[in-house]
Design a protein around this motif. Structure first.
Motif, PDB file in Angstrom:
ATOM      1  N   GLY A  90       4.300   2.390   9.415  1.00  0.00           N
ATOM      2  CA  GLY A  90       5.001   2.474   8.146  1.00  0.00           C
ATOM      3  C   GLY A  90       6.354   3.143   8.283  1.00  0.00           C
ATOM      4  O   GLY A  90       7.282   2.837   7.571  1.00  0.00           O
ATOM      5  N   LEU A 102       3.420  -1.142   4.620  1.00  0.00           N
ATOM      6  CA  LEU A 102       2.254  -1.981   4.870  1.00  0.00           C
ATOM      7  C   LEU A 102       1.677  -2.530   3.570  1.00  0.00           C
ATOM      8  O   LEU A 102       1.818  -1.926   2.506  1.00  0.00           O
ATOM      9  CB  LEU A 102       1.174  -1.180   5.597  1.00  0.00           C
ATOM     10  CG  LEU A 102       1.556  -0.535   6.935  1.00  0.00           C
ATOM     11  CD1 LEU A 102       0.361   0.211   7.502  1.00  0.00           C
ATOM     12  CD2 LEU A 102       2.070  -1.569   7.920  1.00  0.00           C
ATOM     13  N   THR A 115      -0.993   3.329  10.848  1.00  0.00           N
ATOM     14  CA  THR A 115      -0.185   3.770   9.710  1.00  0.00           C
ATOM     15  C   THR A 115       1.167   4.295  10.148  1.00  0.00           C
ATOM     16  O   THR A 115       2.098   4.372   9.343  1.00  0.00           O
ATOM     17  CB  THR A 115      -0.929   4.890   8.939  1.00  0.00           C
ATOM     18  OG1 THR A 115      -1.261   5.938   9.843  1.00  0.00           O
ATOM     19  CG2 THR A 115      -2.174   4.358   8.297  1.00  0.00           C
ATOM     20  N   ASP A 151       0.868  -1.172   0.000  1.00  0.00           N
ATOM     21  CA  ASP A 151       0.000   0.000   0.000  1.00  0.00           C
ATOM     22  C   ASP A 151       0.907   1.226   0.000  1.00  0.00           C
ATOM     23  O   ASP A 151       1.433   1.632   1.035  1.00  0.00           O
ATOM     24  CB  ASP A 151      -0.907  -0.008   1.234  1.00  0.00           C
ATOM     25  CG  ASP A 151      -1.846   1.194   1.262  1.00  0.00           C
ATOM     26  OD1 ASP A 151      -1.917   1.907   0.233  1.00  0.00           O
ATOM     27  OD2 ASP A 151      -2.498   1.425   2.294  1.00  0.00           O
ATOM     28  N   SER A 200      -3.367  -2.340   5.856  1.00  0.00           N
ATOM     29  CA  SER A 200      -3.960  -1.005   5.955  1.00  0.00           C
ATOM     30  C   SER A 200      -5.470  -1.103   6.153  1.00  0.00           C
ATOM     31  O   SER A 200      -6.053  -0.347   6.949  1.00  0.00           O
ATOM     32  CB  SER A 200      -3.648  -0.198   4.687  1.00  0.00           C
ATOM     33  OG  SER A 200      -2.264   0.030   4.563  1.00  0.00           O
ATOM     34  N   SER A 206       0.632   4.016   2.485  1.00  0.00           N
ATOM     35  CA  SER A 206       0.871   3.787   3.915  1.00  0.00           C
ATOM     36  C   SER A 206       2.117   4.488   4.429  1.00  0.00           C
ATOM     37  O   SER A 206       2.364   4.516   5.633  1.00  0.00           O
ATOM     38  CB  SER A 206       0.987   2.281   4.194  1.00  0.00           C
ATOM     39  OG  SER A 206       2.180   1.753   3.618  1.00  0.00           O
TER      40      SER A 206
END
Length: 222
Positions: free
Chosen positions: A147, A133, A144, A114, A138, A117
């Protein structure tokens, strides 16, 4: 009689010498040379000091002081990247490097990553852990901030550890002794039996013996 002959020869020689000198003087005069100066100088050979002054090549130019400019090596930092990247691990970068540069060194993002993220434009610091992530992580509401975690704090004993209940195969293989096969077995066990109740329970996974657990126990959490 003999004396008269010798006198006559000397007179002839004097005439010859005078003739030669007269011719030489006339020749020099015709060339524009100063006869009196030549006769007074005695010798036309310059002294050693005069030769050095006359020779422009003998004069040594002053030595130039060249200063060697040595560029300082830029500061180096070490950052750990894990999660949804092709090659998780610790990488050496220049100070003030960006997350996207670290991701490139780690082989780029995986298909499950992602990208939203983590802030790819953010600078990284020495000793920092960057976790990318997956979209599934997510969507599950995983923080978050994981990350980009920063340095491990003594007040957070689990900071920087791999959560064996949420880690995917890519993150699990960052553990010492865990290859793709063992990582896949951990994920399969978790999907079949549910989350691990304790880090020690990972030894229930086929292929995870006590020796491997001893190597990874300080780097995993639930």
């Amino acid at each position: 009689m003999l004396l008269f002959v010798r006198s006559e020869r000397l007179a002839r020689m004097n005439k010859v010498i005078i003739s030669v000198l007269s011719f030489f003087i006339l020749f020099l005069s015709a060339c524009g040379a100063d006869v009196d100066e030549i006769l007074q100088s005695g010798s036309a050979v310059p002294s050693e000091a005069e030769s050095e002054e006359m020779d422009p090549l003998s004069a040594q130019e002053p030595e130039s002081d060249f200063q060697t400019v040595v560029e300082e090596e830029p500061d180096r930092i070490y950052v750990y990247i894990c999660g949804a990247v092709d090659q998780p691990g610790v990488y050496e970068l220049k100070s003030q490097s960006r997350v996207y540069e670290l991701v490139e060194m780690a082989g780029g993002l995986t298909e499950e990553a992602d990208e939203k993220s983590v802030n790819l434009a953010q600078t990284v610091e020495d000793g920092e852990m960057v976790r990318i992530l997956t979209r599934e992580e997510s969507a599950s509401g995983l923080d978050t901030n994981a990350g980009l975690t920063g340095t491990v704090s003594e007040n957070e004993p689990d900071a920087g550890k791999v959560n064996i209940n949420t880690a995917d195969v890519t993150e699990l293989i960052s553990l010492n002794g865990i290859g793709e096969a063992k990582a896949a077995a951990i994920v399969a066990y978790r999907e079949e039996h549910g989350p691990f109740g304790s880090p020690e329970e990972i030894m229930e996974v086929p292929g995870i013996a006590e020796g491997i657990y001893a190597r990874i126990k300080d780097y995993i959490t639930i």
